[in-house]
Design a protein around this motif. Structure first.
Motif, mmCIF file in Angstrom:
data_model
loop_
_atom_site.group_PDB
_atom_site.id
_atom_site.type_symbol
_atom_site.label_atom_id
_atom_site.label_comp_id
_atom_site.label_asym_id
_atom_site.label_seq_id
_atom_site.Cartn_x
_atom_site.Cartn_y
_atom_site.Cartn_z
ATOM 1 N N ILE A 466 4.985 1.324 -5.499
ATOM 2 C CA ILE A 466 4.769 2.557 -6.267
ATOM 3 C C ILE A 466 5.475 2.471 -7.621
ATOM 4 O O ILE A 466 4.932 2.892 -8.659
ATOM 5 C CB ILE A 466 5.254 3.780 -5.456
ATOM 6 C CG1 ILE A 466 4.299 4.024 -4.286
ATOM 7 C CG2 ILE A 466 5.351 5.025 -6.337
ATOM 8 C CD1 ILE A 466 4.780 5.057 -3.290
ATOM 9 N N PHE A 469 3.321 0.459 -10.009
ATOM 10 C CA PHE A 469 2.173 1.217 -10.510
ATOM 11 C C PHE A 469 2.634 2.326 -11.462
ATOM 12 O O PHE A 469 1.951 2.625 -12.446
ATOM 13 C CB PHE A 469 1.362 1.785 -9.345
ATOM 14 C CG PHE A 469 0.840 0.726 -8.405
ATOM 15 C CD1 PHE A 469 0.235 -0.423 -8.902
ATOM 16 C CD2 PHE A 469 0.978 0.852 -7.026
ATOM 17 C CE1 PHE A 469 -0.236 -1.415 -8.046
ATOM 18 C CE2 PHE A 469 0.506 -0.125 -6.162
ATOM 19 C CZ PHE A 469 -0.097 -1.263 -6.671
ATOM 20 N N ASP A 470 3.803 2.900 -11.196
ATOM 21 C CA ASP A 470 4.368 3.903 -12.113
ATOM 22 C C ASP A 470 4.597 3.296 -13.492
ATOM 23 O O ASP A 470 4.335 3.925 -14.518
ATOM 24 C CB ASP A 470 5.698 4.439 -11.572
ATOM 25 C CG ASP A 470 5.521 5.404 -10.407
ATOM 26 O OD1 ASP A 470 4.380 5.868 -10.197
ATOM 27 O OD2 ASP A 470 6.512 5.700 -9.721
ATOM 28 N N ARG A 486 -2.054 2.961 -6.790
ATOM 29 C CA ARG A 486 -0.959 3.816 -6.318
ATOM 30 C C ARG A 486 -1.462 4.747 -5.210
ATOM 31 O O ARG A 486 -0.754 5.017 -4.238
ATOM 32 C CB ARG A 486 -0.361 4.621 -7.478
ATOM 33 C CG ARG A 486 0.936 5.343 -7.097
ATOM 34 C CD ARG A 486 1.603 5.989 -8.296
ATOM 35 N NE ARG A 486 0.857 7.146 -8.794
ATOM 36 C CZ ARG A 486 1.263 7.910 -9.821
ATOM 37 N NH1 ARG A 486 2.392 7.614 -10.454
ATOM 38 N NH2 ARG A 486 0.545 8.938 -10.221
ATOM 39 N N THR A 489 -1.541 2.942 -1.990
ATOM 40 C CA THR A 489 -0.182 2.794 -1.453
ATOM 41 C C THR A 489 0.300 4.101 -0.829
ATOM 42 O O THR A 489 0.903 4.105 0.248
ATOM 43 C CB THR A 489 0.783 2.349 -2.570
ATOM 44 O OG1 THR A 489 0.232 1.212 -3.246
ATOM 45 C CG2 THR A 489 2.135 1.964 -2.002
ATOM 46 N N ASP A 502 -4.148 10.956 -6.762
ATOM 47 C CA ASP A 502 -4.229 9.723 -7.562
ATOM 48 C C ASP A 502 -5.668 9.226 -7.680
ATOM 49 O O ASP A 502 -6.105 8.792 -8.754
ATOM 50 C CB ASP A 502 -3.345 8.635 -6.953
ATOM 51 C CG ASP A 502 -1.919 8.683 -7.485
ATOM 52 O OD1 ASP A 502 -1.689 9.356 -8.497
ATOM 53 O OD2 ASP A 502 -1.032 8.046 -6.884
#
Length: 667
Positions: A466, A469-470, A486, A489, A502
């Motif tokens: 995460i 992806f952030d 994300r 996940t 998301d």
């Protein structure tokens, strides 16, 4: 102001330039004697804590890279130090006594062609080094090129990469190509800027005149018109500069070495020989002796012509490749290779075109030929590795990526490629390490963050995934793939509503994102959101009516709320589109069973096993039917096979369930 010490050591002596977000000073280091430096102060565009965190990381990474290349090349300004104070960022750079090219080429007096060629060649040689370290200068202009007093060599200063990271301010617009203004800087963005410098030098433009140069364009082609008032110049030199400043970066020179090659051809003895032959032809007399001489001269002329033809064909091939005409590029480059069989660059380029055409075997063969001609060409190993990856020869691809890395340890792209290949052979630890190295070399490498995030998810390091992806979303809030990954996940982490959010963001950014619709539909289905899931699956079918997975997932969803007839229709369509889909046969068998058709169900389970002999659930389902029919021995045999496969895959619940069924039959 002069008494203030920065970083506890640097005292400001003179303000060299001052702006709202960037100031430049001449400073002295109080800890050293007679030491002058240039200090650049940069104010970030935002004081948001999250934004500052990203800027701080990128600033340090870019500064480390600039420090390294300055140490390795004598004609690049050295970065002495970098630091942060009070949320402002500072660069301490080498002070280089000398004059900038502003004094040489923006005085209103043209330079000679020879002087311009020498100037361009020297700067291009520096740029070739810079680009080989995966750095784009982003602010090539006369003020950032110093004629060093010590030895009269040109020195490249003031890289725009760090400044833009902190301030988001770009350099002088007259030197900036359109893709850089859009935040999509390419290596040949620097070539464009240098081409503008070359035009200014040839025409003798003043600073005011060069400011309006980019607006003087051909209304049809959009290219800069710059030769209308100048005295006649070498057509080949003009052609080179035209290609340096092409509006579309895909039609420009793709590397500094390509420009250098063409500039070197201007003084090529072969070209001079050809010109001499042409002049002699005009002076030939008639008669037998003249005819013989003419014949000899023509023979010499055509004997030397293929060299020129090869170069012209090569450029044509490259231009076709850049326009996406890969088949045309293959044709031109094949002719080049016929004329010049030792031309490693032509093999490289043709291999790239074959790769784009999906002909990985020919791409590999061309890269191999380029390697034989030049075993130290890291790019050729890199190209062959890509071809091997396309051929699913992952260990061989890894070996070539490793060789490319050995020849160029700063290639973030080679580490990325090796990470992708390692992921295919399930070497997830090695893959994650390669993506991490690619990120360390190129901190804004979004694709590497995405792939590392996927690997972290496979390793069940969900929080690390995460965070990756952030980071991608922080770098580019419009990256739909980052939201999608994300979301996957979050879904695997049982955060279903966050996952839906998301997936929705990904779809808003890309309304044709099939995978995001499919994933969101799966989450809605698990949450028993009947209408929402159906709408998502229907949208996938509309976007791609030939996607078998869409029908399979919609069938599973319909089955979940008792629409067995609709489920059967969807499973049948999935099987029609993909007859090798074992899951579709298994699910259709379940739907037949619910409608009381044991015979059809048994046939489908058998077909699922035929397609995939490792399909544990199909053995289990067929075993249930055989048990109901009283065929205990056949049922036990299927259950035993299912137990073996469940155990092999670590499915403990499935294994225990099958063991129970076996005990019931045996009792």
């Amino acid at each position: 102001m002069n008494s203030q010490l920065l970083d506890v050591r640097y005292r400001i002596l003179t303000v060299l330039s001052a702006g709202e977000v960037a100031q430049t000073y001449l400073v002295e280091d109080t800890s050293l004697d007679d030491s002058l430096f240039i200090l650049k102060q940069l104010r970030p565009a935002s004081n948001n804590p999250q934004a500052l965190k990203i800027v701080r990381r990128l600033f340090a990474s870019e500064a480390i890279t600039l420090e390294k290349i300055g140490q390795e090349h004598d004609q690049i300004q050295k970065l002495v130090a970098y630091f942060e104070e009070n949320e402002e960022f500072y660069l301490v750079q080498e002070f280089i006594p000398g004059n900038s090219l502003v004094e040489e080429i923006l005085s209103g007096t043209p330079l000679t062609e020879e002087e311009v060629i020498i100037l361009l060649t020297e700067i291009l040689e520096i740029l070739a080094f810079v680009h080989s370290h995966k750095v784009i200068h982003q602010d090539i202009k006369p003020a950032n090129i110093i004629r060093r007093k010590l030895d009269q060599k040109l020195v490249l200063i003031d890289f725009g990469t760090v400044r833009e990271i902190v301030t988001t301010i770009v350099g002088n617009l007259e030197y900036i190509p359109v893709e850089q203004l859009h935040g999509n800087s390419q290596y040949n963005s620097d070539i464009y800027a240098l081409g503008i410098v070359g035009i200014a030098a040839l025409m003798g433009l003043t600073a005011n005149e060069i400011a309006i140069l980019p607006s003087q364009k051909n209304l049809v082609t959009g290219e800069i018109v710059w030769r209308h008032r100048n005295a006649p110049i070498n057509k080949q030199l003009a052609k080179i500069i035209d290609k340096m400043v092409r509006f579309d970066y895909r039609k420009r020179y793709q590397s500094a070495t390509e420009v250098l090659h063409d500039l070197q051809q201007l003084n090529n003895p072969e070209n001079e020989k050809q010109n001499l032959v042409e002049k002699k032809l005009k002076l030939m007399v008639t008669g037998i002796a003249g005819c013989i001489a003419v014949s000899v001269a023509w023979w010499l002329f055509w004997a030397s012509k293929p060299v020129g033809n090869a170069q012209e064909l090569y450029q044509q091939g490259v231009e076709k490749y850049q326009r996406g005409n890969y088949q045309g590029a293959v044709g031109d480059l094949t002719e080049v290779i016929t004329i010049s069989p030792q031309n490693a660059l032509a093999y490289n380029r043709r291999g790239d075109a074959f790769y784009r055409l999906g002909n990985y075997e020919k791409a590999r063969a061309d890269a191999s030929r380029a390697i034989r001609l030049n075993p130290q060409d890291g790019n050729a190993y890199y190209d062959r590795a890509f071809a091997l990856y396309g051929l699913e020869k992952y260990p061989e691809a890894i070996a070539d990526y490793t060789k490319a890395i050995k020849l160029n340890s700063q290639s973030a792209y080679a580490y990325y490629g090796r990470g992708m290949a390692r992921a295919q052979i399930r070497d997830y630890q090695g893959s994650a390490a390669d993506f991490s190295t690619a990120i360390a070399l190129q901190p804004s490498y979004a694709a590497a963050y995405v792939q590392r995030g996927i690997i972290h998810r496979r390793l069940r390091q969900k929080q690390a995934a995460i965070e990756d992806f952030d980071t991608v979303i922080d770098l580019n809030p419009n990256d739909a793939q980052a939201y999608y990954q994300r979301g996957l996940t979050q879904f695997s982490n049982q955060q279903k509503y966050i996952a839906i959010n998301d997936f929705t963001k990904a779809i808003n950014l890309n309304p044709k994102y099939i995978e995001a619709y499919l994933a969101r539909g799966n989450v809605h289905s698990e949450l028993a959101n009947k209408l929402e899931a159906t709408a998502d699956y229907n949208q996938v079918v509309r976007l791609n009516p030939k996607l078998s997975t869409a029908y399979l997932r919609r069938g599973i969803h319909r089955f979940s709320f008792g629409d067995y007839r609709g489920a059967l229709q969807d499973y049948a369509q999935a099987i029609k589109l993909n007859p090798q889909d074992a899951a579709a046969y298994n699910h259709r068998g379940e739907a037949y069973l619910q409608r009381g058709n044991q015979k059809a169900a048994n046939q489908d389970y058998s077909q699922a096993i035929k397609v995939n002999p490792q399909y544990a659930l199909a053995y289990y389902n067929r075993g249930l039917i055989l048990a109901k029919q009283g065929n205990k021995q056949a049922a036990i045999k299927d259950f035993q096979q299912a137990a073996k496969l469940f155990q092999k895959k670590g499915n403990e619940d499935g294994y225990q369930d099958v063991q129970l069924q076996i005990r019931l039959l045996q009792s």
